[in-house]
Write a protein that holds these residues in place. Structure first.
Motif, PDB file in Angstrom:
ATOM      1  N   GLY A   1       0.780  -1.142   0.007  1.00 21.58           N
ATOM      2  CA  GLY A   1       0.074   0.133  -0.020  1.00 21.58           C
ATOM      3  C   GLY A   1       0.827   1.412   0.090  1.00 21.58           C
ATOM      4  O   GLY A   1       0.426   2.391   0.160  1.00 21.58           O
ATOM      5  N   ASP A   2       2.231   1.176  -0.041  1.00 24.15           N
ATOM      6  CA  ASP A   2       3.214   2.180  -0.279  1.00 24.15           C
ATOM      7  C   ASP A   2       3.098   3.002  -1.622  1.00 24.15           C
ATOM      8  O   ASP A   2       3.034   2.275  -2.676  1.00 24.15           O
ATOM      9  CB  ASP A   2       4.566   2.051   0.030  1.00 24.15           C
ATOM     10  N   ILE A   3       3.104   4.046  -1.851  1.00 27.91           N
ATOM     11  CA  ILE A   3       2.888   4.982  -3.048  1.00 27.91           C
ATOM     12  C   ILE A   3       4.236   4.587  -3.843  1.00 27.91           C
ATOM     13  O   ILE A   3       5.445   4.516  -3.184  1.00 27.91           O
ATOM     14  CB  ILE A   3       2.881   6.362  -2.954  1.00 27.91           C
ATOM     15  N   ILE A   4       3.943   4.518  -5.233  1.00 20.45           N
ATOM     16  CA  ILE A   4       5.321   4.123  -6.202  1.00 20.45           C
ATOM     17  C   ILE A   4       5.291   5.429  -6.868  1.00 20.45           C
ATOM     18  O   ILE A   4       4.484   5.806  -7.671  1.00 20.45           O
ATOM     19  CB  ILE A   4       4.873   2.963  -6.929  1.00 20.45           C
ATOM     20  N   GLY A   5       6.343   6.014  -6.697  1.00 20.79           N
ATOM     21  CA  GLY A   5       6.807   7.475  -7.554  1.00 20.79           C
ATOM     22  C   GLY A   5       5.631   8.502  -7.167  1.00 20.79           C
ATOM     23  O   GLY A   5       5.167   8.567  -5.998  1.00 20.79           O
ATOM     24  N   LYS A   6       5.471   9.541  -8.190  1.00 19.82           N
ATOM     25  CA  LYS A   6       4.654  10.788  -7.881  1.00 19.82           C
ATOM     26  C   LYS A   6       3.379  10.392  -8.550  1.00 19.82           C
ATOM     27  O   LYS A   6       3.090   9.654  -9.462  1.00 19.82           O
ATOM     28  CB  LYS A   6       5.255  11.770  -8.611  1.00 19.82           C
ATOM     29  N   ALA A   7       2.289  11.144  -8.055  1.00 21.55           N
ATOM     30  CA  ALA A   7       0.927  11.029  -8.642  1.00 21.55           C
ATOM     31  C   ALA A   7       1.098  11.763  -9.906  1.00 21.55           C
ATOM     32  O   ALA A   7       1.711  12.782 -10.461  1.00 21.55           O
ATOM     33  CB  ALA A   7       0.082  12.171  -7.772  1.00 21.55           C
ATOM     34  N   GLU A   8       0.437  11.296 -11.014  1.00 19.67           N
ATOM     35  CA  GLU A   8       0.305  11.583 -12.236  1.00 19.67           C
ATOM     36  C   GLU A   8      -0.997  12.045 -12.742  1.00 19.67           C
ATOM     37  O   GLU A   8      -2.025  11.452 -12.708  1.00 19.67           O
ATOM     38  CB  GLU A   8       0.701  10.296 -13.357  1.00 19.67           C
ATOM     39  N   THR A   9      -0.886  13.456 -13.276  1.00 20.24           N
ATOM     40  CA  THR A   9      -2.452  14.035 -13.651  1.00 20.24           C
ATOM     41  C   THR A   9      -2.661  13.504 -15.071  1.00 20.24           C
ATOM     42  O   THR A   9      -1.899  13.159 -15.891  1.00 20.24           O
ATOM     43  CB  THR A   9      -2.060  15.721 -13.741  1.00 20.24           C
ATOM     44  N   ILE A  10      -4.057  12.821 -15.251  1.00 23.74           N
ATOM     45  CA  ILE A  10      -4.233  12.285 -16.383  1.00 23.74           C
ATOM     46  C   ILE A  10      -5.288  13.290 -17.012  1.00 23.74           C
ATOM     47  O   ILE A  10      -5.469  12.940 -18.179  1.00 23.74           O
ATOM     48  CB  ILE A  10      -5.074  10.975 -16.168  1.00 23.74           C
ATOM     49  N   GLY A  11      -5.647  14.512 -16.399  1.00 22.49           N
ATOM     50  CA  GLY A  11      -6.579  15.463 -17.122  1.00 22.49           C
ATOM     51  C   GLY A  11      -6.973  16.385 -16.182  1.00 22.49           C
ATOM     52  O   GLY A  11      -6.751  16.216 -14.797  1.00 22.49           O
TER      53      GLY A  11
END
Length: 92
Positions: free
Chosen positions: A33-43
């Motif tokens: 449940g740990d975050i991989i990398g950064k959040a990515e904006t899809i729109g």
């Protein structure tokens, strides 16, 4: 839901008087449940939209990903945003 090699994300956003923007982001998670990398904006949508705008993106799953968060974000500033019918599904 188990994730396959590709995942499609979709949703609708409407903005009214946004000084900045409203956006849909995805954030991949590992099996703990740990975050991989950064959040990515899809729109994103800015200002005042002409009704609801559909956002759709198909993304490859990172090899170590076991889950995903969908973030509905109102960026700093004034205005109102509405989100509707957020869907996450396997495949294109």
């Amino acid at each position: 839901m188990g994730l396959t090699r590709t995942t499609t994300f979709s949703g609708w956003v409407k903005t009214v008087g946004m000084a900045n923007h409203a956006e849909i982001q995805i954030q991949w998670l590992d099996e703990d449940g740990d975050i991989i990398g950064k959040a990515e904006t899809i729109g994103r949508s800015t200002g005042t939209s002409d009704g609801f705008m559909q956002i759709t993106a198909t993304k490859p799953k990172p090899d170590v990903a076991a889950g995903v968060n969908v973030l509905l974000r109102h960026a700093e500033g004034t205005g109102t945003c509405y989100f509707d019918d957020i869907v996450v599904r396997n495949g294109p």
